[in-house]
Write an enzyme that holds these catalytic residues in place. Structure first.
Site, PDB file in Angstrom:
ATOM      1  N   ARG A 106       0.839  -1.197   0.000  1.00  0.00           N
ATOM      2  CA  ARG A 106       0.000   0.000   0.000  1.00  0.00           C
ATOM      3  C   ARG A 106       0.871   1.242   0.000  1.00  0.00           C
ATOM      4  O   ARG A 106       2.049   1.201   0.345  1.00  0.00           O
ATOM      5  CB  ARG A 106      -0.922   0.032   1.228  1.00  0.00           C
ATOM      6  CG  ARG A 106      -0.187   0.177   2.560  1.00  0.00           C
ATOM      7  CD  ARG A 106      -1.166   0.480   3.679  1.00  0.00           C
ATOM      8  NE  ARG A 106      -0.579   0.502   5.008  1.00  0.00           N
ATOM      9  CZ  ARG A 106       0.044   1.546   5.547  1.00  0.00           C
ATOM     10  NH1 ARG A 106       0.213   2.652   4.848  1.00  0.00           N
ATOM     11  NH2 ARG A 106       0.519   1.472   6.777  1.00  0.00           N
ATOM     12  N   ASN A 108       1.928   4.947   1.501  1.00  0.00           N
ATOM     13  CA  ASN A 108       2.133   5.389   2.874  1.00  0.00           C
ATOM     14  C   ASN A 108       2.181   6.924   2.900  1.00  0.00           C
ATOM     15  O   ASN A 108       1.376   7.570   2.253  1.00  0.00           O
ATOM     16  CB  ASN A 108       3.398   4.728   3.433  1.00  0.00           C
ATOM     17  CG  ASN A 108       3.431   4.688   4.941  1.00  0.00           C
ATOM     18  OD1 ASN A 108       2.399   4.501   5.582  1.00  0.00           O
ATOM     19  ND2 ASN A 108       4.602   4.847   5.519  1.00  0.00           N
ATOM     20  N   ASN A 154       8.675   6.627   4.443  1.00  0.00           N
ATOM     21  CA  ASN A 154       7.895   7.429   5.371  1.00  0.00           C
ATOM     22  C   ASN A 154       8.400   8.865   5.398  1.00  0.00           C
ATOM     23  O   ASN A 154       9.556   9.146   5.077  1.00  0.00           O
ATOM     24  CB  ASN A 154       8.016   6.836   6.784  1.00  0.00           C
ATOM     25  CG  ASN A 154       6.679   6.582   7.427  1.00  0.00           C
ATOM     26  OD1 ASN A 154       5.748   7.361   7.268  1.00  0.00           O
ATOM     27  ND2 ASN A 154       6.562   5.477   8.152  1.00  0.00           N
ATOM     28  N   ASP A 205       9.770   8.023  11.769  1.00  0.00           N
ATOM     29  CA  ASP A 205       8.481   8.001  11.062  1.00  0.00           C
ATOM     30  C   ASP A 205       8.294   9.336  10.357  1.00  0.00           C
ATOM     31  O   ASP A 205       9.153   9.746   9.582  1.00  0.00           O
ATOM     32  CB  ASP A 205       7.359   7.681  12.047  1.00  0.00           C
ATOM     33  CG  ASP A 205       6.141   7.053  11.387  1.00  0.00           C
ATOM     34  OD1 ASP A 205       5.691   7.584  10.354  1.00  0.00           O
ATOM     35  OD2 ASP A 205       5.618   6.047  11.893  1.00  0.00           O
TER      36      ASP A 205
END
Length: 296
Positions: A106, A108, A154, A205
């Site tokens: 998927r 992100n 990310n 992140d």
């Protein structure tokens, strides 16, 4: 600049499985809950802010950026690709490159750069090493794979002039630094390691760049947000009351940091897990850049 221990406020209590992608857009804080496919906002002028749902997709929603000149228009990293969202949230797909990934994957996190391009990463659902990529969507709607061999791409973030891009590969524990040609969007040379976290330090992140050019990084698994000088050295560590902070956003006019967090993977979540947190800080950020294409 002096940082002091600041109180952390829960602006929106826990309930999101994987809140992410916080951005300031037209006087509102916009963020997503990835796994439920929801796009939400908090209005800056709310006395007691209440989130409002802007759209809900039937696929995971990684991040959005506003579309220039299109009120309530968004470009989104969602499902297996990149889509335009109209005012009612209906997706119009530009491309779904992750449909061709041999492992289920998927999209992100993603962000628009100062030149008006949209950048977004991908990841395998099971975290297969090297299965993730970074994509660039140009204003003509073309989606280009820029980097591959990543694991969990990310937190892309850009310097104010758009010539430096920061990209976290969360599973690898690294934040990369890439030089970008602001005209073509091409990378100048390969990515360099900006920060590498050691074993047990958590995973980088979401990221954002402040008005002084320093990089803020949410550290998943460590309950921390770290601020790094443009040369990479650590300037400050801020603790938050949730183990999995996911994205960071600095208010463009007020001195507030907004942090999204996740309930996902937390055995005993509190109100701060899966929440939106705010912290007073002595530095500001900037409003989100827009994608300079057009809704079709």
């Amino acid at each position: 600049m002096t940082f002091t221990t600041a109180p952390v406020t829960v602006a929106v209590a826990g309930g999101y499985e994987l809140a992410e992608g916080g951005r300031w857009v037209d006087g509102r804080y916009v963020y997503v809950d990835i796994l439920s496919g929801r796009l939400l906002e908090l209005r800056d002028d709310d006395g007691r802010p209440t989130p409002r749902q802007l759209a809900r997709l039937d696929v995971p929603l990684g991040a959005v950026a506003p579309v220039s000149g299109e009120p309530d228009g968004w470009i989104a990293a969602a499902g297996t690709g990149v889509a335009l969202l109209t005012a009612d949230g209906t997706p119009e797909w530009l491309d779904r490159p992750e449909d061709h990934n041999p492992v289920p994957s998927r999209m992100n996190d993603g962000v628009a750069d100062p030149a008006g391009r949209f950048w977004a990463g991908s990841m395998a659902y099971d975290g297969t090493p090297g299965a993730g990529s970074l994509y660039r969507t140009d204003p003509d709607g073309t989606v280009v794979r820029v980097l591959d061999g990543l694991t969990i791409a990310n937190g892309p973030a850009f310097s104010a002039d758009g010539t430096t891009m920061y990209l976290a590969d969360s599973a690898a524990g690294t934040v990369l630094c890439c030089r970008v040609d602001p005209v073509s969007g091409d990378l100048s040379g390969g990515p360099e390691t900006f920060v590498r976290l050691g074993s047990g330090e958590g995973s980088p992140d979401g990221t954002t760049v402040d008005e002084e050019g320093c990089l803020w990084v949410a550290i998943w698994g460590a309950g921390e947000v770290r601020r790094h000088h443009p040369d990479g050295h650590l300037l400050h560590t801020l603790s938050v009351p949730a183990p999995h902070p996911t994205s960071v956003c600095l208010h463009p006019t007020d001195h507030r940091l907004y942090v999204t967090t996740a309930r996902h993977g937390v055995p005993h979540p509190t109100a701060a897990s899966g929440a939106v947190l705010t912290v007073p800080v002595p530095v500001r950020g900037s409003a989100a850049c827009s994608w300079r294409g057009r809704l079709r």
